[in-house]
Enzyme design. Structure first.
Site, PDB file in Angstrom:
ATOM      1  CG  HIS A  82      64.834  80.610 153.761  1.00 12.87           C
ATOM      2  ND1 HIS A  82      64.780  81.608 152.899  1.00 12.87           N
ATOM      3  CD2 HIS A  82      64.368  81.518 155.115  1.00 12.87           C
ATOM      4  CE1 HIS A  82      64.404  82.369 153.708  1.00 12.87           C
ATOM      5  NE2 HIS A  82      64.203  82.634 154.434  1.00 12.87           N
ATOM      6  CG  ASP A 161      55.622  85.957 152.708  1.00 13.15           C
ATOM      7  OD1 ASP A 161      55.225  86.116 153.509  1.00 13.15           O
ATOM      8  OD2 ASP A 161      56.850  85.882 152.206  1.00 13.15           O
ATOM      9  NE  ARG A 168      54.914  90.258 159.452  1.00 14.31           N
ATOM     10  CZ  ARG A 168      55.406  89.522 159.363  1.00 14.31           C
ATOM     11  NH1 ARG A 168      55.466  88.877 157.837  1.00 14.31           N
ATOM     12  NH2 ARG A 168      56.367  89.098 159.344  1.00 14.31           N
ATOM     13  CB  SER A 183      56.811  85.300 156.177  1.00 17.85           C
ATOM     14  OG  SER A 183      57.830  85.587 154.869  1.00 17.85           O
ATOM     15  CE  LYS A 187      59.545  84.165 150.893  1.00 17.45           C
ATOM     16  NZ  LYS A 187      58.753  84.560 152.210  1.00 17.45           N
TER      17      LYS A 187
END
Length: 438
Positions: A82, A161, A168, A183, A187
């Protein structure tokens, strides 16, 4: 248990129990906790902070809020990657085929982009025919057969999320390291990988603008991954200039293909090798960095990585001929050269500004409803450390319809900061965080 008591407890700076965090996340996901109470909780947690245990519990509650992928039927250690995002970041297009060619099963769920350019999924959709959705059974079968599948992330993966991020965004609580870490990791954990390699960007084109915050985020995410039994490593990498030369969906696919051929920009190639090295080590395919690097360099030079990308395209219904003939990808109707009006060495390229230029051309989304133009974007001709003569081309704008092209070109020109003295570009890798170095 009442939400108002949880808000009050956190407002006082007290540590919440696992049950209280679960109550909040599950209640908010189901619509039982209203936005105004969730917003109050976010603000209290933003100012009082979350302990490592609270952050871990928040992450796991968010991961459990929806579907969780089961990859256990796929042989081998599944390693996910990621990136926290940056300008010109087409790494997944290269890294996925590269490590899959080395024998690592890559079951990748990616998102679409909101901002400068499209996300990985948008970039892949610039390949004619490429299908980014498939059912779970076909997804697993393709990973077993090809070692690689890249699909669009569904809304059922960590839905808490998605809801919390939207809140947010409108309550000025985005830039909280515990929230960002939860967050990302919720995932990744829900996506089912055994191990995770994180690319934490820092600089003018990244969410994290300074190294201190970037390393803090990296440590928090590695700590979360480790605490839930996922092998996790984070690399902190430079984003003070765009990655590679191309910014724009089809343009980035072309650059990815060139890199898979063993060429491509040096910074992009090097970052892919750094990340791939960590993935090979976590998967148990290479015992050390030297062995891993040699394996990856060999796959780039002998065509193994390029052939795996072609195999991926074919498996997901795309036109595999784009690998041999990238001109089959969408293109722009015209190319507008941007000329430098001064001379000197490139000290920096303000990445965020370059990203804004790409978005104005149509390469990205200003809102979720925006339609991306897959063929447009920016191709840089000069990077940090290069010398620029007055009147020399510093970038090309790939344009379809844009009546304000002169203004856009001027904005791109201003993204370049030049100086008289020679400049040495930063290394792409700024540091690494492992469970031993948290």
């Amino acid at each position: 248990m009442r939400m108002v008591d949880i808000i009050l407890k956190k407002r006082r700076g007290l540590e919440l129990t696992s049950e209280e965090i679960e109550f909040f996340i599950q209640g908010y996901t189901k619509g039982e906790v209203p936005d105004y109470q969730a917003a109050a909780f976010l603000m209290a947690a933003f100012f009082q902070g979350l302990t490592p245990r609270e952050t871990g519990d928040l992450t796991m509650s968010m991961a459990r809020s929806g579907d969780q992928a089961d990859l256990s039927s796929i042989p081998g250690i599944k390693v996910d990657k990621h990136s926290t995002g940056g300008v010109g970041d087409k790494v997944t297009l290269i890294l996925g085929p590269l490590v899959a060619a080395a024998g690592i099963p890559v079951a990748k769920m990616s998102g679409r982009g909101l901002g400068h350019t499209g996300g990985t999924i948008d970039k892949l959709e610039s390949i004619p025919g490429f299908q980014v959705t498939m059912d779970n059974q076909n997804f697993l079968q393709q990973v077993k057969r090809v070692k690689l599948a890249v699909v669009a992330q569904t809304g059922h993966l960590a839905p808490a999320d998605k809801k919390l991020y939207a809140l947010r965004d409108v309550t000025a609580t985005v830039d909280s390291i515990p929230f960002i870490a939860a967050s990302v990791m919720s995932k990744k954990i829900a996506a089912g990988a055994d191990a995770i390699v994180l690319d934490v960007k820092v600089g003018s084109g990244a969410f994290m603008k300074n190294s201190e915050d970037a390393f803090s985020l990296a440590r928090t995410m590695v700590e979360i991954g480790t605490s839930v039994g996922r092998q996790t490593v984070a690399l902190v990498t430079d984003m003070d200039q765009p990655l590679g030369f191309a910014i724009g969906n089809a343009l980035e696919v072309k650059e990815a293909i060139e890199t898979l051929r063993g060429n491509g920009p040096a910074d992009l190639r090097e970052l892919c090798i750094y990340l791939g090295t960590e993935m090979l080590k976590l998967a148990g395919i290479a015992e050390d960095e030297l062995v891993a690097r040699r394996k990856l360099e060999e796959l780039l030079s002998n065509g193994g990585a390029l052939n795996k990308f072609k195999e991926l395209i074919e498996a997901q219904g795309g036109d595999p001929e784009v690998v041999e003939n990238p001109d089959r990808l969408p293109g722009a109707s015209s190319v507008y050269p941007v000329i430098s009006d001064i001379e000197g060495y490139v000290r920096e390229i303000q990445s965020e500004q370059v990203g804004v230029v790409a978005m104005w051309l149509g390469a990205g989304r200003a809102t979720k409803e925006s339609v991306i133009d897959l063929g447009v974007g920016v191709v840089l001709k000069k990077k940090v450390g290069d010398y620029v003569k007055k009147g020399e081309v510093i970038a090309d704008l790939h344009v379809n319809e844009n009546k304000e092209i002169a203004k856009v070109a001027d904005l791109l020109r201003k993204a370049y900061v030049l100086q008289r003295e020679p400049v040495v570009a930063k290394e792409i890798l700024l540091g690494k965080v492992t469970k031993e170095s948290i």
